[in-house]
Design a protein around this motif. Structure first.
Motif, PDB file in Angstrom:
ATOM      1  N   ARG A   1       0.827  -1.220   0.000  1.00  0.00           N
ATOM      2  CA  ARG A   1       0.000   0.000   0.000  1.00  0.00           C
ATOM      3  C   ARG A   1       0.853   1.260   0.000  1.00  0.00           C
ATOM      4  N   SER A   2       1.885   1.302   0.835  1.00  0.00           N
ATOM      5  CA  SER A   2       2.723   2.499   0.913  1.00  0.00           C
ATOM      6  C   SER A   2       3.470   2.729  -0.395  1.00  0.00           C
TER       7      SER A   2
ATOM      8  N   PHE B   1       1.940   6.114   5.557  1.00  0.00           N
ATOM      9  CA  PHE B   1       2.891   5.719   6.596  1.00  0.00           C
ATOM     10  C   PHE B   1       3.450   6.913   7.364  1.00  0.00           C
ATOM     11  N   GLU B   2       3.963   7.914   6.643  1.00  0.00           N
ATOM     12  CA  GLU B   2       4.564   9.052   7.335  1.00  0.00           C
ATOM     13  C   GLU B   2       3.526   9.797   8.174  1.00  0.00           C
ATOM     14  N   GLU B   3       2.320   9.932   7.649  1.00  0.00           N
ATOM     15  CA  GLU B   3       1.259  10.600   8.419  1.00  0.00           C
ATOM     16  C   GLU B   3       0.933   9.801   9.672  1.00  0.00           C
ATOM     17  N   LYS B   4       0.888   8.474   9.525  1.00  0.00           N
ATOM     18  CA  LYS B   4       0.626   7.619  10.688  1.00  0.00           C
ATOM     19  C   LYS B   4       1.699   7.837  11.753  1.00  0.00           C
ATOM     20  N   MET B   5       2.966   7.837  11.317  1.00  0.00           N
ATOM     21  CA  MET B   5       4.079   7.986  12.262  1.00  0.00           C
ATOM     22  C   MET B   5       4.069   9.365  12.928  1.00  0.00           C
TER      23      MET B   5
ATOM     24  N   ALA C   1      13.870   7.684  10.393  1.00  0.00           N
ATOM     25  CA  ALA C   1      14.420   6.326  10.438  1.00  0.00           C
ATOM     26  C   ALA C   1      13.436   5.327   9.859  1.00  0.00           C
ATOM     27  N   GLY C   2      12.159   5.513  10.172  1.00  0.00           N
ATOM     28  CA  GLY C   2      11.139   4.609   9.654  1.00  0.00           C
ATOM     29  C   GLY C   2      11.053   4.636   8.154  1.00  0.00           C
ATOM     30  N   VAL C   3      11.073   5.831   7.577  1.00  0.00           N
ATOM     31  CA  VAL C   3      11.019   5.969   6.117  1.00  0.00           C
ATOM     32  C   VAL C   3      12.246   5.317   5.481  1.00  0.00           C
TER      33      VAL C   3
ATOM     34  N   ASP D   1       7.275  -1.671  10.274  1.00  0.00           N
ATOM     35  CA  ASP D   1       6.349  -2.381   9.392  1.00  0.00           C
ATOM     36  C   ASP D   1       5.032  -2.662  10.117  1.00  0.00           C
ATOM     37  N   THR D   2       5.115  -2.989  11.392  1.00  0.00           N
ATOM     38  CA  THR D   2       3.915  -3.236  12.194  1.00  0.00           C
ATOM     39  C   THR D   2       3.135  -1.936  12.402  1.00  0.00           C
ATOM     40  N   ILE D   3       3.858  -0.834  12.611  1.00  0.00           N
ATOM     41  CA  ILE D   3       3.207   0.477  12.704  1.00  0.00           C
ATOM     42  C   ILE D   3       2.486   0.804  11.405  1.00  0.00           C
ATOM     43  N   SER D   4       3.138   0.536  10.271  1.00  0.00           N
ATOM     44  CA  SER D   4       2.579   0.922   8.971  1.00  0.00           C
ATOM     45  C   SER D   4       1.266   0.216   8.681  1.00  0.00           C
ATOM     46  N   LYS D   5       1.057  -0.945   9.285  1.00  0.00           N
ATOM     47  CA  LYS D   5      -0.184  -1.687   9.096  1.00  0.00           C
ATOM     48  C   LYS D   5      -1.236  -1.300  10.133  1.00  0.00           C
ATOM     49  N   CYS D   6      -0.944  -0.241  10.870  1.00  0.00           N
ATOM     50  CA  CYS D   6      -1.886   0.277  11.877  1.00  0.00           C
ATOM     51  C   CYS D   6      -2.246  -0.764  12.927  1.00  0.00           C
ATOM     52  N   LEU D   7      -1.262  -1.588  13.298  1.00  0.00           N
ATOM     53  CA  LEU D   7      -1.488  -2.577  14.351  1.00  0.00           C
ATOM     54  C   LEU D   7      -1.029  -2.067  15.710  1.00  0.00           C
TER      55      LEU D   7
END
Length: 232
Positions: A21-22, A120-124, A137-139, A222-228
């Motif tokens: 998705r990202s 992803f970046e908005e989520k973070m 770092a996440g990106v 990766d777990t953050i990016s899936k909104c878990l």
């Protein structure tokens, strides 16, 4: 079959196989298409790919899209060309964490169960309220983990999804209990989650993988990016 339909089908297949998705949202921005033109919450990957490709053709950006997808595919092959050794090490790390989380119930909960999926970046940055250093770092790291995950799947390793489900539960029922949301900020919980995972690594794994710390961060991202996790 009409040549345009054939091109669309080919692109949809390529994107479905090689992108998450990202990746799709990143490609859309690269070719000047707003994600809001085709994306919506909880849209299945295949439908997302179809809607994205359809929108690209409507905007006359089919050639730009094909070029961008091919460039990313070349990058994926290049990263995978280091051979299977890195994947073997990665799978050992995943198996180790699965053993550590053996007592965590395996019953799955849906990705994005607690929050609609967003970029992803908005989520973070916005939802998780993580610092800019962690966001950057996440990106930087997440794409490398995505490559390893895809390679692991290609080698018929099917346990990655189980791991991130268990990691999500570990975060919610261990980290968030030790460091409650109303007392500690996201950066503190991120640091403690990372440190606890790092402390689980035996010396032999640590000594054989110079990038193990980034892999641990990447699994978290990766777990953050899936909104878990970090849905607060």
């Amino acid at each position: 079959m009409d040549s345009n339909l054939h091109k669309q089908d080919k692109l949809i297949q390529m994107i479905t196989c090689d992108c998450d998705r990202s990746d799709i949202l990143s490609i859309s921005r690269s070719i000047g298409i707003r994600p809001s033109d085709f994306d919506s919450p909880n849209l299945p990957m295949r439908q997302l790919a179809e809607d994205f490709v359809t929108r690209a053709f409507q905007k006359g950006k089919s050639e730009e899209l094909l070029k961008e997808v091919n460039l990313r595919k070349i990058g994926l092959v290049s990263k995978n060309s280091v051979g299977d050794k890195s994947v073997e090490i990665f799978m050992k790390l995943l198996n180790h964490f699965l053993n550590k989380f053996d007592d965590i119930e395996e019953k799955e909960f849906d990705e994005s169960e607690l929050f609609d999926p967003i970029e992803f970046e908005e989520k973070m940055r916005v939802r998780a309220n993580l610092s800019e250093d962690i966001v950057r770092a996440g990106v930087r790291i997440k794409s490398d983990i995505t490559v390893l995950r895809r390679k692991a799947y290609a080698l018929d390793y099917k346990k990655y999804k189980t791991l991130i489900q268990k990691l999500a539960k570990y975060y919610m029922y261990t980290i968030c209990i030790k460091y409650p949301l109303n007392e500690f900020d996201s950066n503190t919980r991120f640091g403690h989650l990372y440190n606890e995972l790092l402390a689980m690594i035996p010396d032999e794994l640590y000594e054989n993988d110079s990038n193990i710390e980034e892999k641990i961060e990447g699994i978290i991202f990766d777990t953050i990016s899936k909104c878990l996790i970090f849905n607060e």
